[in-house]
Design a protein around this motif. Structure first.
Motif, PDB file in Angstrom:
ATOM      1  N   VAL A   1      49.998  61.205   2.888  1.00  0.00           N
ATOM      2  CA  VAL A   1      48.810  62.054   3.011  1.00  0.00           C
ATOM      3  C   VAL A   1      48.732  63.020   1.838  1.00  0.00           C
ATOM      4  CG1 VAL A   1      47.662  63.824   4.401  1.00  0.00           C
ATOM      5  CG2 VAL A   1      48.764  61.870   5.519  1.00  0.00           C
ATOM      6  N   ASN A   2      47.594  62.995   1.157  1.00  0.00           N
ATOM      7  CA  ASN A   2      47.348  63.889   0.031  1.00  0.00           C
ATOM      8  C   ASN A   2      45.964  64.511   0.185  1.00  0.00           C
ATOM      9  OD1 ASN A   2      49.652  63.161  -2.071  1.00  0.00           O
ATOM     10  ND2 ASN A   2      48.898  61.217  -1.233  1.00  0.00           N
ATOM     11  N   PHE A   3      45.888  65.822   0.162  1.00  0.00           N
ATOM     12  CA  PHE A   3      44.595  66.498   0.171  1.00  0.00           C
ATOM     13  C   PHE A   3      44.803  67.967  -0.177  1.00  0.00           C
ATOM     14  CE2 PHE A   3      46.173  67.463   4.363  1.00  0.00           C
ATOM     15  CZ  PHE A   3      45.672  68.726   4.664  1.00  0.00           C
ATOM     16  N   SER A   4      43.710  68.631  -0.469  1.00  0.00           N
ATOM     17  CA  SER A   4      43.770  70.064  -0.751  1.00  0.00           C
ATOM     18  C   SER A   4      42.605  70.751  -0.055  1.00  0.00           C
ATOM     19  CB  SER A   4      43.726  70.336  -2.260  1.00  0.00           C
ATOM     20  OG  SER A   4      42.520  69.853  -2.817  1.00  0.00           O
ATOM     21  N   VAL A   5      42.761  72.039   0.177  1.00  0.00           N
ATOM     22  CA  VAL A   5      41.719  72.870   0.777  1.00  0.00           C
ATOM     23  C   VAL A   5      41.529  74.083  -0.117  1.00  0.00           C
ATOM     24  CG1 VAL A   5      41.027  74.241   2.776  1.00  0.00           C
ATOM     25  CG2 VAL A   5      42.291  72.099   3.117  1.00  0.00           C
ATOM     26  N   GLU A   6      40.292  74.338  -0.490  1.00  0.00           N
ATOM     27  CA  GLU A   6      40.001  75.486  -1.344  1.00  0.00           C
ATOM     28  C   GLU A   6      39.781  76.736  -0.500  1.00  0.00           C
ATOM     29  OE1 GLU A   6      40.289  74.952  -4.581  1.00  0.00           O
ATOM     30  OE2 GLU A   6      40.639  72.844  -4.070  1.00  0.00           O
ATOM     31  N   LYS A   7      39.987  77.881  -1.097  1.00  0.00           N
ATOM     32  CA  LYS A   7      39.753  79.139  -0.402  1.00  0.00           C
ATOM     33  C   LYS A   7      38.284  79.233   0.024  1.00  0.00           C
ATOM     34  CE  LYS A   7      40.397  84.135  -0.766  1.00  0.00           C
ATOM     35  NZ  LYS A   7      40.860  85.253  -1.610  1.00  0.00           N
ATOM     36  N   GLY A   8      38.071  79.579   1.291  1.00  0.00           N
ATOM     37  CA  GLY A   8      36.725  79.713   1.817  1.00  0.00           C
ATOM     38  C   GLY A   8      36.134  78.434   2.367  1.00  0.00           C
ATOM     39  N   GLU A   9      36.866  77.325   2.295  1.00  0.00           N
ATOM     40  CA  GLU A   9      36.366  76.058   2.835  1.00  0.00           C
ATOM     41  C   GLU A   9      36.478  76.037   4.358  1.00  0.00           C
ATOM     42  OE1 GLU A   9      36.275  71.781   1.050  1.00  0.00           O
ATOM     43  OE2 GLU A   9      38.247  72.620   0.643  1.00  0.00           O
ATOM     44  N   TYR A  10      35.682  75.177   4.966  1.00  0.00           N
ATOM     45  CA  TYR A  10      35.716  74.918   6.406  1.00  0.00           C
ATOM     46  C   TYR A  10      35.874  73.404   6.537  1.00  0.00           C
ATOM     47  CZ  TYR A  10      33.967  75.128  11.308  1.00  0.00           C
ATOM     48  OH  TYR A  10      33.816  75.042  12.679  1.00  0.00           O
ATOM     49  N   VAL A  11      37.082  72.962   6.859  1.00  0.00           N
ATOM     50  CA  VAL A  11      37.410  71.542   6.856  1.00  0.00           C
ATOM     51  C   VAL A  11      37.783  71.093   8.264  1.00  0.00           C
ATOM     52  CG1 VAL A  11      38.926  69.760   5.898  1.00  0.00           C
ATOM     53  CG2 VAL A  11      38.242  71.703   4.478  1.00  0.00           C
ATOM     54  N   ALA A  12      37.220  69.971   8.683  1.00  0.00           N
ATOM     55  CA  ALA A  12      37.575  69.373   9.967  1.00  0.00           C
ATOM     56  C   ALA A  12      38.378  68.100   9.716  1.00  0.00           C
ATOM     57  CB  ALA A  12      36.324  69.046  10.766  1.00  0.00           C
ATOM     58  N   ILE A  13      39.358  67.852  10.578  1.00  0.00           N
ATOM     59  CA  ILE A  13      40.149  66.621  10.532  1.00  0.00           C
ATOM     60  C   ILE A  13      39.868  65.834  11.807  1.00  0.00           C
ATOM     61  CG2 ILE A  13      42.465  65.623  10.446  1.00  0.00           C
ATOM     62  CD1 ILE A  13      43.429  68.127   9.041  1.00  0.00           C
ATOM     63  N   MET A  14      39.469  64.577  11.643  1.00  0.00           N
ATOM     64  CA  MET A  14      39.159  63.734  12.787  1.00  0.00           C
ATOM     65  C   MET A  14      39.962  62.438  12.717  1.00  0.00           C
ATOM     66  SD  MET A  14      35.053  64.135  13.364  1.00  0.00           S
ATOM     67  CE  MET A  14      35.252  63.803  15.137  1.00  0.00           C
ATOM     68  N   GLY A  15      40.023  61.749  13.836  1.00  0.00           N
ATOM     69  CA  GLY A  15      40.725  60.470  13.902  1.00  0.00           C
ATOM     70  C   GLY A  15      40.986  60.126  15.353  1.00  0.00           C
ATOM     71  N   GLU A  16      41.241  58.856  15.604  1.00  0.00           N
ATOM     72  CA  GLU A  16      41.522  58.419  16.963  1.00  0.00           C
ATOM     73  C   GLU A  16      42.863  58.971  17.431  1.00  0.00           C
ATOM     74  OE1 GLU A  16      41.112  54.162  16.101  1.00  0.00           O
ATOM     75  OE2 GLU A  16      39.360  54.157  17.444  1.00  0.00           O
ATOM     76  N   SER A  17      43.087  58.963  18.721  1.00  0.00           N
ATOM     77  CA  SER A  17      44.369  59.402  19.266  1.00  0.00           C
ATOM     78  C   SER A  17      45.490  58.557  18.666  1.00  0.00           C
ATOM     79  CB  SER A  17      44.378  59.249  20.790  1.00  0.00           C
ATOM     80  OG  SER A  17      43.428  60.113  21.377  1.00  0.00           O
ATOM     81  N   GLY A  18      46.548  59.238  18.222  1.00  0.00           N
ATOM     82  CA  GLY A  18      47.662  58.533  17.610  1.00  0.00           C
ATOM     83  C   GLY A  18      47.517  58.298  16.122  1.00  0.00           C
ATOM     84  N   SER A  19      46.431  58.819  15.525  1.00  0.00           N
ATOM     85  CA  SER A  19      46.190  58.593  14.093  1.00  0.00           C
ATOM     86  C   SER A  19      47.079  59.455  13.210  1.00  0.00           C
ATOM     87  CB  SER A  19      44.720  58.854  13.752  1.00  0.00           C
ATOM     88  OG  SER A  19      44.376  60.205  14.029  1.00  0.00           O
ATOM     89  N   GLY A  20      47.611  60.553  13.770  1.00  0.00           N
ATOM     90  CA  GLY A  20      48.492  61.430  13.002  1.00  0.00           C
ATOM     91  C   GLY A  20      47.908  62.786  12.675  1.00  0.00           C
ATOM     92  N   LYS A  21      46.696  63.074  13.166  1.00  0.00           N
ATOM     93  CA  LYS A  21      46.046  64.336  12.783  1.00  0.00           C
ATOM     94  C   LYS A  21      46.752  65.558  13.360  1.00  0.00           C
ATOM     95  CE  LYS A  21      42.472  63.849  16.376  1.00  0.00           C
ATOM     96  NZ  LYS A  21      43.119  62.679  17.010  1.00  0.00           N
ATOM     97  N   THR A  22      47.220  65.478  14.600  1.00  0.00           N
ATOM     98  CA  THR A  22      47.933  66.617  15.186  1.00  0.00           C
ATOM     99  C   THR A  22      49.295  66.799  14.533  1.00  0.00           C
ATOM    100  OG1 THR A  22      46.783  66.393  17.308  1.00  0.00           O
ATOM    101  CG2 THR A  22      48.862  67.590  17.313  1.00  0.00           C
ATOM    102  N   THR A  23      49.964  65.690  14.203  1.00  0.00           N
ATOM    103  CA  THR A  23      51.230  65.770  13.469  1.00  0.00           C
ATOM    104  C   THR A  23      51.025  66.484  12.142  1.00  0.00           C
ATOM    105  OG1 THR A  23      52.056  63.729  14.477  1.00  0.00           O
ATOM    106  CG2 THR A  23      53.086  64.426  12.413  1.00  0.00           C
TER     107      THR A  23
END
Length: 276
Positions: free
Chosen positions: A50-72
């Motif tokens: 997994v590679n990504f970045s978040v800039e200051k002031g951004e509002y980012v949502a993470i989605m995916g099916e159950s078991g996809s790894g988003k909560t991890t």
């Protein structure tokens, strides 16, 4: 002439020129998480690369099916879990360099949390629940009061502070939880299914509140199953099988247009399709 290298940017200095490129607030690089079973069973690879970045002031949502790894992934960013490989850097600080003895203070001073089930103590008033991270930090009561006074009216909780969690609605509890997340002035707010325990009206009110908080300059990273909640974000990342499968940027799109884009991507995910 001198080159100075940092983790996310390079500064070039000379007697005539200085060039600085901005560093992301949050950056995840090569995140991999493998869970091993206790009795020699097959290992489970929750996150692959997994590679990504978040800039200051951004509002980012993470989605995916159950078991996809988003909560991890959120747990690793929150320093509640550690990656098997890779690194997470917040405002120039690598999380895996923080000592175990200092991790609680690191979370308290840098991260704001909003959970699905509120995580409020029933024996404390809402006011005392909001104060709790500041009390643990040893802050003076006068400064605690000043910070709460600045938040209470914008968040619509001024009349609720002396009430206990069991005396208010789910939406009001979540407003108090948002105040608790903001009162430490965190670098980033991490929200895990924040609308999951709310009815439709309370969910809409909370999403309006998140938009207001983001417009105040706060950075938000939210895990959600709700396309409606994600449509309010400026960017949506989709996780599938432990990797970032796709991203959507809102740009000038309306909430309804963003909702449709998200729904189309979720359909693609469910059908096992490829990115377009």
């Amino acid at each position: 002439m001198e080159w100075i290298c940092f983790c996310f940017y390079t500064v070039f200095i000379s007697s005539k020129q200085e060039v600085i490129t901005a560093m992301s607030l949050l950056e995840a690089k090569g995140i991999r998480k493998i869970y091993k079973t206790r009795f020699g069973g097959a290992a489970v690879e929750a996150l692959k690369n997994v590679n990504f970045s978040v800039e200051k002031g951004e509002y980012v949502a993470i989605m995916g099916e159950s078991g996809s790894g988003k909560t991890t992934l959120l747990n690793i960013i929150a320093a509640l879990d550690k990656s098997t490989e890779g690194s997470v850097t917040l405002d120039g600080m690598k999380l895996n360099s923080v000592k175990d003895s200092e991790i609680a203070r690191f979370r308290r001073e840098n991260l704001g949390f909003v959970f699905q089930d509120f995580n409020l103590l029933d024996t404390f008033t809402l006011e005392d629940n909001i104060y709790l991270p500041l009390v643990l930090s040893g802050m003076k009561p006068s400064e605690m009061q000043r910070r709460l006074d600045a938040l209470a009216a914008p968040l619509g909780i001024s009349e609720l502070l002396k009430k206990y969690p069991y005396e208010v609605s789910g939406g009001q509890k979540q407003r108090a939880a948002v105040a608790r997340a903001l009162i430490t002035d965190p670098r980033i707010i991490l929200a895990d299914e924040p609308t999951g325990a709310l009815d439709s009206k309370s969910s809409d009110e909370l999403l309006d509140l998140f938009a207001k908080v983001n417009h105040m300059g706060h950075t938000i990273l939210m895990v959600t199953h709700s396309a409606k909640a994600a449509s309010r974000a400026s960017r949506v990342m989709f996780i599938r099988d432990g990797v970032v499968f796709h991203q959507i940027y809102k740009g000038e799109a309306t909430d309804q247009q963003m909702y449709q884009k998200i729904s189309d991507t979720l359909t693609l995910l469910a059908q096992g399709g490829e990115r377009r």
